[in-house]
Design an enzyme around this catalytic site. Structure first.
Site: not given
Ligand code: 8OZ
Length: 387
Positions: A38, A191, A194, A196, A251
């Site tokens: 990112t 994806h 992480n 999401y 996250n």
């Molecule tokens: C760092 C900052 C913002 C998003 C991920 C898409 O960790 C990200 C991400 C990484 O998969």
């Protein structure tokens, strides 16, 4: 198939990091992959000409996985990350894929829906972000103020998705995958890592649903398999990869029982002739020995579960690899592909540097997220440094 699956044959043929890999849908010049990174340099979610330059500079990677890219406005969670849902965004990506192909590279895009890792101010009509359950993540997103300065901010409280909204989101994944290959991408990476949306469904910490998408491992993995099925139907599994992070705490991802969850996921993925499976070892961007719950994750058992279920995709590993660790992983057959992140930010010619065992440029973390060409397209190659 020319895919080398015969780890037993390594007496006569020792695979190396710089050897090509011919997958059924994708031929790669070497095993060094540019990890998704990112960079927050796409205002209005449109990748511009500088982004095309950035990726073209890195086209000697065996494969480029783009930065995570939103499949819909609802899938957006950070300022100035790109999308795949508006014509101007897709035109921008067409210029990127053309530039990478002109340099002989291969590039897939990473399909992203952030779920609860977002902020009302980034969502359509300022609404709440969506998630499996209305549980706020302990985590941050990235906003850019009117004066152009970026900063991290707490994520908003999400609302729980209604059952009848899920087919629409699966449809957004399908549409984005179609748009991606129609605009020159060699494939897509789902994806599912992480913390999401897909990972939020997988893990018990973020999924408290009582319908067919929550509760048991089978139910929590249902959304992931619906996304995989839709994309495989649309563009072919052989042009589809997926990224998983079994134990990351990124996250606020949390599940005390990662082993059976991810063995179920990986066994189910074996049903599809995917291009590759991409696993983040440990905590994303952090310790490789991170664990969830009280048992260390058994990566060998997880991989074995996949192969025993008939899975034949290339095995990609990521997180904290250096040259020695990557060479060892490929030569031993532990990995078919190794993804490098930060080293690719600061070394456009990373493959050549690894090949020569040349020194690497240090990265400047202050220019990772947001900004312009500085820290993006101005890292020198070896040739530029010699000249
Ligand atoms: C760092 C900052 C913002 C998003 C991920 C898409 O960790 C990200 C991400 C990484 O998969």
């Amino acid at each position: 198939s020319t895919l080398d699956r015969s780890s037993a044959a390594s007496d006569v043929y020792k695979r190396q990091l710089f050897d090509p890999l011919a997958l059924p849908g994708l031929t790669l010049a070497n095993r060094v992959v540019m990890a998704p990174l990112t960079r927050n340099r796409s205002p209005q979610a449109i990748p511009g000409p500088v982004t095309a330059t950035y990726y073209a500079q890195r086209a000697s990677a065996g494969l480029i996985v783009t930065e995570a890219t939103a499949i819909s406005h609802q899938g957006q969670g950070y300022a100035d990350v790109p999308g795949l849902y508006a014509p101007e965004q897709l035109d921008g990506w067409q210029a990127v894929t053309d530039a990478v192909h002109a340099e002989g590279g291969k590039i897939v895009t990473q399909l992203w829906h952030v779920g609860r890792i977002s902020h009302n101010q980034l969502q359509p009509d300022g609404q709440a972000p969506v998630a499996p359950s209305a549980i706020q993540a302990k985590g941050k997103t990235y906003l850019i103020d009117a004066d152009g300065k970026g900063h991290f901010a707490p994520t908003s409280l999400p609302r729980a998705l209604a059952l009848d909204e899920l087919p629409g989101i699966v449809g957004d994944y399908r549409r984005a995958a179609r748009a991606a290959v129609d605009h020159g991408f060699d494939g897509v990476e789902i994806h599912a890592a992480n913390g999401y949306l897909i990972d939020q469904f997988l893990r018990s910490g973020s999924n408290h649903r009582t319908d067919a998408y929550g509760g048991s491992i089978e139910n929590r993995a249902r959304f992931l398999f619906e996304v995989v099925q839709a994309i495989a139907d649309e563009i072919g599994a052989e042009r589809t990869g997926i990224r998983l992070s079994p134990v990351t705490p990124a996250n606020d991802a949390s599940d005390p029982d990662a082993q059976p969850l991810f063995e179920h996921v990986i066994r189910g993925l074996a049903r599809y002739p995917l291009a590759y499976v991409h696993t983040i070892v440990g905590a994303t961007g952090g310790p490789r020995d991170h664990q969830q719950g009280d048992q260390p994750f058994d990566y060998a058992a997880y991989k074995q579960a996949y192969r025993q279920a008939g899975g034949q995709a290339a095995w990609m590993l990521n997180n904290g690899y250096d040259r020695a660790l990557a060479e060892q992983a490929v030569a031993s057959g532990e990995a078919d592909l190794v993804a490098f992140g930060k080293a690719f930010i600061s070394n456009p010619d990373l493959v050549e540097r690894l090949r020569q065992d040349a020194p690497l440029n240090a990265w400047d973390a202050s220019t990772f997220y947001g900004g312009g060409e500085h820290g993006y397209t101005d890292y020198p190659t070896l040739a530029q440094q010699a000249g």
